[in-house]
Write a protein that holds these residues in place. Structure first.
Motif, mmCIF file in Angstrom:
data_model
loop_
_atom_site.group_PDB
_atom_site.id
_atom_site.type_symbol
_atom_site.label_atom_id
_atom_site.label_comp_id
_atom_site.label_asym_id
_atom_site.label_seq_id
_atom_site.Cartn_x
_atom_site.Cartn_y
_atom_site.Cartn_z
ATOM 1 N N GLY A 33 0.804 -1.211 0.000
ATOM 2 C CA GLY A 33 0.000 0.000 0.000
ATOM 3 C C GLY A 33 0.840 1.266 0.000
ATOM 4 O O GLY A 33 0.401 2.315 -0.475
ATOM 5 N N GLN A 34 2.044 1.169 0.507
ATOM 6 C CA GLN A 34 2.904 2.346 0.545
ATOM 7 C C GLN A 34 3.487 2.671 -0.828
ATOM 8 O O GLN A 34 3.958 3.773 -1.052
ATOM 9 C CB GLN A 34 4.061 2.105 1.526
ATOM 10 C CG GLN A 34 3.616 1.980 2.978
ATOM 11 C CD GLN A 34 4.684 1.317 3.819
ATOM 12 O OE1 GLN A 34 4.851 0.114 3.796
ATOM 13 N NE2 GLN A 34 5.415 2.101 4.573
ATOM 14 N N LEU A 35 3.453 1.704 -1.725
ATOM 15 C CA LEU A 35 4.086 1.905 -3.021
ATOM 16 C C LEU A 35 3.067 1.973 -4.153
ATOM 17 O O LEU A 35 3.432 1.908 -5.315
ATOM 18 C CB LEU A 35 5.056 0.751 -3.297
ATOM 19 C CG LEU A 35 6.171 0.578 -2.265
ATOM 20 C CD1 LEU A 35 6.955 -0.693 -2.553
ATOM 21 C CD2 LEU A 35 7.084 1.776 -2.239
ATOM 22 N N ALA A 36 1.781 2.136 -3.777
ATOM 23 C CA ALA A 36 0.706 2.176 -4.766
ATOM 24 C C ALA A 36 0.805 0.942 -5.653
ATOM 25 O O ALA A 36 0.835 -0.171 -5.181
ATOM 26 C CB ALA A 36 0.766 3.475 -5.566
ATOM 27 N N ASP A 37 0.892 1.144 -6.984
ATOM 28 C CA ASP A 37 0.962 0.000 -7.891
ATOM 29 C C ASP A 37 2.384 -0.333 -8.294
ATOM 30 O O ASP A 37 2.610 -1.156 -9.170
ATOM 31 C CB ASP A 37 0.129 0.293 -9.156
ATOM 32 C CG ASP A 37 -1.344 0.440 -8.840
ATOM 33 O OD1 ASP A 37 -2.002 1.230 -9.523
ATOM 34 O OD2 ASP A 37 -1.807 -0.221 -7.903
ATOM 35 N N GLY A 38 3.360 0.318 -7.679
ATOM 36 C CA GLY A 38 4.740 0.150 -8.108
ATOM 37 C C GLY A 38 5.443 -1.016 -7.453
ATOM 38 O O GLY A 38 4.939 -1.690 -6.567
ATOM 39 N N THR A 39 6.640 -1.258 -7.933
ATOM 40 C CA THR A 39 7.535 -2.273 -7.381
ATOM 41 C C THR A 39 8.856 -1.592 -7.105
ATOM 42 O O THR A 39 9.289 -0.739 -7.871
ATOM 43 C CB THR A 39 7.745 -3.422 -8.386
ATOM 44 O OG1 THR A 39 6.483 -4.018 -8.674
ATOM 45 C CG2 THR A 39 8.682 -4.472 -7.841
ATOM 46 N N ILE A 40 9.484 -1.957 -6.008
ATOM 47 C CA ILE A 40 10.744 -1.316 -5.637
ATOM 48 C C ILE A 40 11.768 -2.383 -5.282
ATOM 49 O O ILE A 40 11.421 -3.454 -4.769
ATOM 50 C CB ILE A 40 10.541 -0.327 -4.469
ATOM 51 C CG1 ILE A 40 11.720 0.640 -4.368
ATOM 52 C CG2 ILE A 40 10.276 -1.052 -3.165
ATOM 53 C CD1 ILE A 40 11.431 1.858 -3.543
ATOM 54 N N THR A 41 13.021 -2.110 -5.606
ATOM 55 C CA THR A 41 14.101 -3.069 -5.388
ATOM 56 C C THR A 41 15.173 -2.444 -4.504
ATOM 57 O O THR A 41 15.502 -1.268 -4.660
ATOM 58 C CB THR A 41 14.724 -3.497 -6.729
ATOM 59 O OG1 THR A 41 13.713 -4.049 -7.553
ATOM 60 C CG2 THR A 41 15.819 -4.532 -6.527
ATOM 61 N N GLY A 42 15.694 -3.217 -3.587
ATOM 62 C CA GLY A 42 16.753 -2.732 -2.714
ATOM 63 C C GLY A 42 17.305 -3.865 -1.872
ATOM 64 O O GLY A 42 16.854 -5.019 -1.976
ATOM 65 N N ARG A 43 18.278 -3.532 -1.035
ATOM 66 C CA ARG A 43 18.917 -4.553 -0.193
ATOM 67 C C ARG A 43 18.336 -4.495 1.211
ATOM 68 O O ARG A 43 18.219 -3.434 1.814
ATOM 69 C CB ARG A 43 20.431 -4.333 -0.154
ATOM 70 C CG ARG A 43 21.186 -5.523 0.442
ATOM 71 C CD ARG A 43 22.683 -5.388 0.223
ATOM 72 N NE ARG A 43 23.034 -5.395 -1.187
ATOM 73 C CZ ARG A 43 23.164 -6.479 -1.926
ATOM 74 N NH1 ARG A 43 22.943 -7.670 -1.393
ATOM 75 N NH2 ARG A 43 23.501 -6.397 -3.200
ATOM 76 N N ALA A 44 17.952 -5.663 1.746
ATOM 77 C CA ALA A 44 17.346 -5.745 3.071
ATOM 78 C C ALA A 44 18.354 -5.355 4.144
ATOM 79 O O ALA A 44 19.509 -5.777 4.114
ATOM 80 C CB ALA A 44 16.830 -7.157 3.323
ATOM 81 N N ASP A 45 17.875 -4.549 5.096
ATOM 82 C CA ASP A 45 18.742 -4.059 6.175
ATOM 83 C C ASP A 45 18.050 -4.207 7.524
ATOM 84 O O ASP A 45 18.017 -3.287 8.329
ATOM 85 C CB ASP A 45 19.109 -2.598 5.917
ATOM 86 C CG ASP A 45 20.139 -2.064 6.907
ATOM 87 O OD1 ASP A 45 21.100 -2.796 7.213
ATOM 88 O OD2 ASP A 45 19.975 -0.924 7.387
ATOM 89 N N GLY A 46 17.454 -5.369 7.747
ATOM 90 C CA GLY A 46 16.835 -5.629 9.036
ATOM 91 C C GLY A 46 15.501 -4.935 9.199
ATOM 92 O O GLY A 46 14.821 -4.610 8.232
#
Length: 303
Positions: free
Chosen positions: A251-264
């Motif tokens: 819900g925070q990203l609407a219809d988008g997809t986001i990529t990144g590195r997990a940091d806990g």
């Protein structure tokens, strides 16, 4: 909550339940069970087992299907889910399996927020995803009586002797495979005995009771110390930390997809994600895929 103040536990086992969570909640709301006591319901099988977000939970015989009711007088928050995951990852059976596995085997731990299992080392060649090997799932539900929150029911399903056979439909679009305790034992360098279900019922009920006690302590005078302990315990069992993730359906990203590195996780139980430009964001919800970092090293946001 000290042991002296922990309500007694009443355990009932049935051969079959539609859903141990649903059955236990219905009995509590009908006044058939005392809402001030702890109640444990276990079943050999379920005909309509439920997972998170309305998903199904396959329930073949030979596995754990358990629901624990615990009275609760403090407001619920998402941090409880993380505490439960950490406590389950610290159970003797999980520690025994991790100690017995090969040195290079990925540790069994918690996938945010509370699924138990581990990620396969090698990405699937067709999808580029590292599939989660799911050993256990958790479903937490509030219990209301006379329009008042009186407690929670925590449902846990553990694949012990039988691995559910997932199809495209039953996997429900999620990037995971089912695995059982017996599967893991079969791959050990040296054999160990499979745990008996009654022993697992005891380990699980103890871990869940400890989790609720720690959650209640958050509302006490020692909040900071308890909060730090929760974050430290989760970090020790976090199977996502350091992995490249693709997050979608949030819900925070609407219809988008986001990529990144997990940091806990942060103090609110949100997943911390480091984007390619160094920005750190926190996510409350979303579908998680672990992806091949080499194929996505320059991507941080997709429409």
């Amino acid at each position: 909550m000290s042991a002296a103040h922990t309500p007694p536990l009443f355990h009932r086992h049935v051969a079959q339940s539609v859903s141990t969570n649903s059955e236990l909640i219905a009995a509590l709301q009908a006044g058939e069970l005392d809402c001030t006591q702890r109640h444990l319901l276990t079943a050999d099988t379920q005909s309509g087992g439920r997972g998170q977000h309305g998903r199904s939970w396959q329930s073949p015989k030979g596995n754990v299907y358990l629901s624990l009711y615990h009275p609760l007088s403090v407001p619920l928050s998402g941090i409880l889910s993380l505490i439960i995951g950490s406590k389950l990852a610290a159970m003797p059976i999980i520690q025994t399996l991790n100690d017995a596995r090969a040195d290079n085997a990925p540790a069994i731990g918690v996938k945010w927020a509370n699924d138990l299992g581990f990620y396969q080392d090698i990405a699937d060649t067709a999808t580029g995803l590292h599939y989660f090997q799911k050993l256990a799932g958790i479903l937490i539900e509030p219990v209301w009586y006379a329009r008042k929150l009186v407690g929670i029911v925590i449902g846990v399903g553990v694949n012990v002797q039988t691995t559910p056979q997932l199809t495209t439909r039953t996997a429900e679009g999620m990037s995971y495979h089912a695995i059982s305790v017996q599967d893991i034992i079969n791959d050990l360098p040296a054999p160990i005995a499979a745990p008996a279900l009654p022993d697992l019922y005891t380990q699980l009920s103890n871990a869940l009771t400890q989790a609720v006690a720690q959650f209640i302590a958050l509302s006490g005078d020692d909040t900071d110390a308890t909060e730090h302990a929760i974050l430290r315990e989760f970090a020790a069992a976090d199977v996502l930390r350091g992995k490249m993730l693709r997050i979608s359906e949030s819900g925070q990203l609407a219809d988008g997809t986001i990529t990144g590195r997990a940091d806990g996780i942060d103090a609110h139980g949100c997943l911390r994600l480091i984007l390619a430009d160094g920005e750190v964001i926190s996510l409350f919800t979303g579908r998680i895929d672990v992806i091949d970092p080499h194929a996505n090293k320059d991507a941080h946001a997709l429409a």
